[in-house]
Scaffold this active site. Structure first.
Site, PDB file in Angstrom:
ATOM      1  N   THR A 452     -55.008 -17.294   8.545  1.00  0.00           N
ATOM      2  CA  THR A 452     -56.326 -17.863   8.876  1.00  0.00           C
ATOM      3  C   THR A 452     -56.716 -19.070   8.030  1.00  0.00           C
ATOM      4  OG1 THR A 452     -57.421 -16.164   7.492  1.00  0.00           O
ATOM      5  CG2 THR A 452     -57.302 -15.739   9.856  1.00  0.00           C
ATOM      6  N   GLU A 454     -55.928 -22.918   6.058  1.00  0.00           N
ATOM      7  CA  GLU A 454     -55.253 -24.176   6.431  1.00  0.00           C
ATOM      8  C   GLU A 454     -55.157 -24.284   7.960  1.00  0.00           C
ATOM      9  OE1 GLU A 454     -55.280 -25.568   2.903  1.00  0.00           O
ATOM     10  OE2 GLU A 454     -54.005 -26.711   4.258  1.00  0.00           O
TER      11      GLU A 454
END
Lengths: 700, 700
Positions: A452, A454
């Site tokens: 979840t 970057e």
């Protein structure tokens, strides 16, 4: 530069059950493990070997169970060691001690995950985000003034982009930087709680500066009202280095414990009318003159925003690579254990069966091994594309878009794959897999957030789908022949539903000879055609379904997109699977040894057929496979699993990790010793004639 | 006895976006949340409410990040508190302060998971395994002598069954207990390292006694040689209670850190010729006279072994219930957050979209909600079956077999589901989901081992498949009509491949009217027929495939079973899915309110169709669904997701947890407050006329 030996050398590791490890076929064919390691290490093999050699040193390893404060301090210290020893400058200009080698730098960086994912990610925050933002968004004056301290970690820096209220939607961050021409300062301000910067590595404790992203608001002499130029980056001191206290106007808090990566001090920041000198705007893509006039080399605010965010792609590239490495470590552990651990008596009641000789165990582990190979080859392709752009060799708008799409397709695929793999490996090792000493649970916990951060995987897949739809529109728009072919496909497809009898005849012919079908599925061209057909058809169907949105009212268009969001994500995944398959197939060409190439070809086939099996309903629904042929998918997979089984140990050993990287008791040879001792004892008992006899079964 | 309020009462929780929470249809239909809570709490509702009330007390909650030593001490202390306050005796006889209430006791026990899974599992070790083994495997003298201290935790006890070398294969444990008639002692001995007892709760630190499973070896006056009577249980002191030191001949070590459940001191034990008095054999199912003569009320060693192990079923039953509760907590958090969190502007560019209004978000969460409901109803069924057997009301061999099969089918299904759910919930909450303060990562880490302990899920599914095959053989063997029907099915099935044209006509008719098909899929009978057909057909096909094993050589038979191991596991899963669907459907009858029943029926349909969609390839391959009809599965799922979406908050609120059970910052109303504040600020900005204008797009 020293290089590591490609195969683990601990003699305990050589204790392997018959039939596994350096397995040779009756004709002498075997996997050339060292040569295969060379292929897998890829373009940056020397740098990777060098990084791995460095990471055999215990001072870089995670100490499991270490209290959070100590873990954080240790990782900061490791960062400074890496900097002091010159291991972090590679991506930076020569005048700062670097080599302008972007791909090589990432390759080294990805290897850090085996020592401690917290080390990898904190290094990523310091050099990949904070220093890199100065390099890519700043100009020479910023480089000269800020890079040396950033590189040496004299200034630990945060990358303050995400807010509590806005993660993936960076364009909507609510922090403002309002230019005040009277004092030539920006006033940096957080208007409400949801606009606090959040989840920032280095912000919780160590950071003394931050690159802060805020909506830039100016009113130049020609502007009738204040103008919002969108998100820009500012370099802002946040803490007194001596006392560790926040500077005036700056506040924040520690994010506290996390599900993993607790060697990193993630935290929150807020700004209460903090005055930032004009020179601290990182002004490569947008500048403000003393009088408040705004200028930018990129006229379009949208393109400017995406250009500035483009540097983020290196984070995604490196997470892709690190995820592949984590999956490899997991498989090295689970396959080694599965080759040594015995459970339940087999056909011979006096002996127990090695786990990997169970059908379900092969089914659980070997397709993951195949996908890990595919992910590894795909990552090498991504890394090359990244280097082409960042080195300037292919730094075009198209090149950047391609790179971003590639990263957005592969990062979700490999990070989810790493979690699946580590979890399956942990379960395949039973209770032993749950012990921290066997590494799997901690690695999985640390990798969890890779799916979840970057770029949330779900958001990234949607980005891919949008790019694919745009490309599709261009292609169809530009070439009537392509349009005709696509339309013909649509018609054929529709015919399946309107004229099932006609289609059924076709199906009948197709299914005529199951053995021929199996042969066809083994052929690379057939696999490619099936995977490509699905990837392309899904996009074409989406384009058609979404067409009415172009002229619809916003609510109608939004509802239409929403109704197809799931298919968009599935289309992106199909595209990623095709990319992985293509990369694996190209990878086969790099393998000179014919035995190795044979085994890898089976592994590639296993990957391709596993993907096809996963989407079998689609192939059946869309008439791409007849029922008869579809059945051969599974039976051919079963045959491949049996063929690959004896080579499994060689295929994980080829990852080239040493015990110092793997660090799992059950993969150290201990299990083989325990099993050997037990079997020896049982054998001696039987031989002694003193063994108790089993209780006789009662007579009825 | 106090009962908890069924719906969370924190006023912050009432801050909900329009359209969610106590949602009413235009005709006034709404979910009667308190009544639904009553249905979900089931047969033991009062006991569950009482346990939940107790667990609102902070002294039972996990303190996140607590050092392992403190966490262990806290959990031991919590156990003693529970004992002192009379919360643990329910399953035990009245003369020990209990109520002989087995089902009720488990129901209370399952609720502990919300406070701390370590507390649940350590309680399970002490009372569910250690004390329970004394109760079920011992006789009156053992009860009188050992139960009081076991119940009060004056003697923390380990359940020493598993060995490092043998987990699921209990029959092969290598620890021996050899009877010595000269001294009337058993000599308990660990012959090699792999025979160390391992992973035992209470063995690492706190345990002062253990129930130890060992191969019982005797040589009575009539035996020409020592006889191994198989695995029996012995009560053995292991540590000096005063010093905490191991007693002479006993050794062991701490298992150290684990991936979760670190409030429990798992450890290893070994025995070096430890002398155990004859009276300490738990002798209900097998006894040794002073002279070494062995007697047992169960003549068959195999049946005796399974009877002794039968008491383990309560562990599986309670893990099933705890897994359902953990999934509920996860969904309470993720659905509440998804109803409050906004991300990306929607059709209205000045406002952002609530997460649950995204198609993919519904796709991720609502099918898990449906499966959690199904698992909950199935668990109630299992708990009732458990109580029927353990109360003696239905304690027949058949009843026990049924119960064991049911537990072996449901425990894997619900524990894997809990992991999937908690992981998806964590991802659906993005970075916030990764923070320990939001509960999801810790719950998942603790639940991880549920899928491999108390019977590895993969092994349990195989047990189910074997039972199904046996039942099938009995059915077919006993009734020619059944045989004929089954054969007819086989013929029809085979015809699909041999005569695709004939089948295609049938398919054509079937697919004629997509709208009718959708209607049919909505009907319970159609769903049942599809799920049952698959479950039964898979067993029938397996039986046929495995038939040659009966007369084959052992290696051939073993290879044949191995080749079909994957299908056996899939057949067991299909059986479990059918059980869940049936339980959900029966559960609908308990709902008096028509609005609630309507919504729950949609949820049941969503569960059924999600399962059918998951196996769509099977239905297509086997001619059970035409392509046209199969397509309606997905479109009907999409329609159900939209229908259920407004009721999602009510459906999680109906789980009846309070903030003291949920304990997640993002589900506390904090997110709603943050979003409200941000929107208010944006609104005020726009109203002020002072908001900066966006930078104009450049003219081309």
């Amino acid at each position: 530069m020293t290089t590591t030996a490609p195969v683990p050398t601990d003699p305990a590791r050589t204790i392997r059950p018959t039939g596994t490890g350096q397995h040779a076929e009756p004709d002498g064919t075997r996997v050339d493990v060292p040569a295969l390691t060379g292929v897998l290490l890829g373009r940056y093999g020397d740098l990777r070997r060098d990084a791995r050699e460095l990471l055999t040193q215990e001072r870089f390893w995670r100490i499991e169970g270490q209290p959070v404060a100590d873990h954080r301090a240790r990782v900061l210290d490791q960062l400074r060691t890496l900097a002091a020893e010159g291991n972090v400058h590679r991506a930076f200009p020569v005048r700062f001690g670097g080599a302008d080698d972007h791909g090589g730098s990432l390759a080294r960086f990805e290897e850090l995950v085996t020592a401690d994912p917290s080390l990898q990610i904190k290094a990523g925050v310091q050099w990949g985000l904070y220093a890199s933002a100065i390099l890519h968004l700043g100009t020479t004056a910023h480089h000269d003034r800020l890079l040396p301290d950033a590189l040496s970690v004299d200034v630990p820096g945060a990358f303050a982009m995400t807010e509590t209220g806005h993660g993936s939607d960076v364009a909507s961050v609510a922090t403002t930087a309002t230019y005040d021409p009277a004092t030539e300062h920006f006033v940096l301000h957080t208007p409400f709680r949801a606009a606090w910067k959040d989840y920032l590595g280095n912000a919780g404790q160590h950071g003394t500066a931050a690159v802060v992203f805020a909506q830039l608001i100016t009113q130049g002499p020609g502007d009738p009202a204040p103008v919002n130029h969108g998100v820009h980056a500012f370099h802002v001191p946040i803490r007194d280095a001596a006392t560790g206290e926040f500077l005036p106007g700056v506040g924040g808090e520690d994010d506290g414990l996390k599900g993993g990566l607790n060697g990193i001090d993630n935290g929150r920041l807020w700004f209460d009318h903090v005055r930032v000198p004009r020179a601290d705007l990182l002004n490569r893509y947008g500048d403000v003159a003393a009088d408040g006039s705004y200028t930018s080399p990129i006229a379009s605010p949208g393109r400017r925003f995406f250009t500035m965010l483009g540097t983020l792609v290196q984070g995604r590239v490196s997470l892709d690579g690190a995820a592949v490495n984590a999956a490899r470590i997991g498989l090295q552990i689970a396959v080694t254990y599965a080759n040594q651990r015995r459970q339940f008596p087999g056909a011979d009641p006096t002996d127990e069966v090695v786990l990997l000789d169970y059908g379900q165990h092969r089914r659980r582990l070997l397709p993951l091994l195949a996908e890990t190979y595919a992910s590894g080859f795909a990552h090498e392709h991504l890394l090359a594309a990244f280097d082409d752009v960042f080195s300037g060799r292919a730094d075009t708008e198209e090149g950047r878009e391609e790179l971003e799409t590639l990263a957005a397709a592969l990062k979700p695929t490999s990070t989810w794959h790493a979690l699946d793999t580590l979890q399956t490996c942990r379960e395949a090792c039973g209770g032993a897999g749950f012990l921290t000493q066997n590494r799997l649970t901690s690695l999985r916990a640390d990798l969890d957030v890779y799916v979840t951060f970057e770029g949330d995987n779900t958001v990234l897949y949607q980005l891919v789908a949008k790019r694919l739809l745009t490309n599709y529109a261009h292609t169809v728009g530009g070439d009537p022949a392509v349009m005709a072919r696509l339309m013909a496909e649509k018609v054929t497809d529709a015919a399946l539903h309107r004229m099932p009898l006609a289609r059924a005849v076709q199906t009948l012919v197709d299914a005529g000879d199951a053995r021929r079908s199996a042969g066809q599925l083994r052929e690379a061209d057939t696999q490619r055609a099936l995977l490509a057909d699905r990837a392309h058809t899904m996009v074409a169907e989406l384009a058609q379904a979404l067409r009415p949105a172009r002229r619809a009212a916003p609510e109608v268009a939004a509802a239409l997109f929403d109704a197809h969001q799931h298919e968009m994500i599935e289309a992106a995944r199909a595209h990623a699977e095709l990319l992985q398959w293509e990369a694996f197939t190209r990878g086969l060409d790099q393998v000179a040894d014919s035995g190795t190439r044979q085994v890898l070809t089976w592994l590639r086939d296993l990957f391709g057929l596993t993907v096809i099996e996963r989407h079998l309903a689609w192939y059946l629904l869309n008439g791409r496979l007849s029922a008869g042929r579809a059945r051969t998918v599974t039976s051919y997979i079963e045959r491949l699993l049996l063929r690959l089984r004896p080579h499994a140990q060689d295929l994980v050993d080829a990852f080239g990790y040493r015990d110092e990287h793997v660090r799992a008791e059950i993969a150290s040879g201990a299990e083989a010793r325990r099993q050997g001792e037990a079997r020896e004892w049982q054998r001696a008992q039987r031989a002694s004639g003193q063994a108790p006899v089993p209780e006789p079964k009662p007579r009825r």
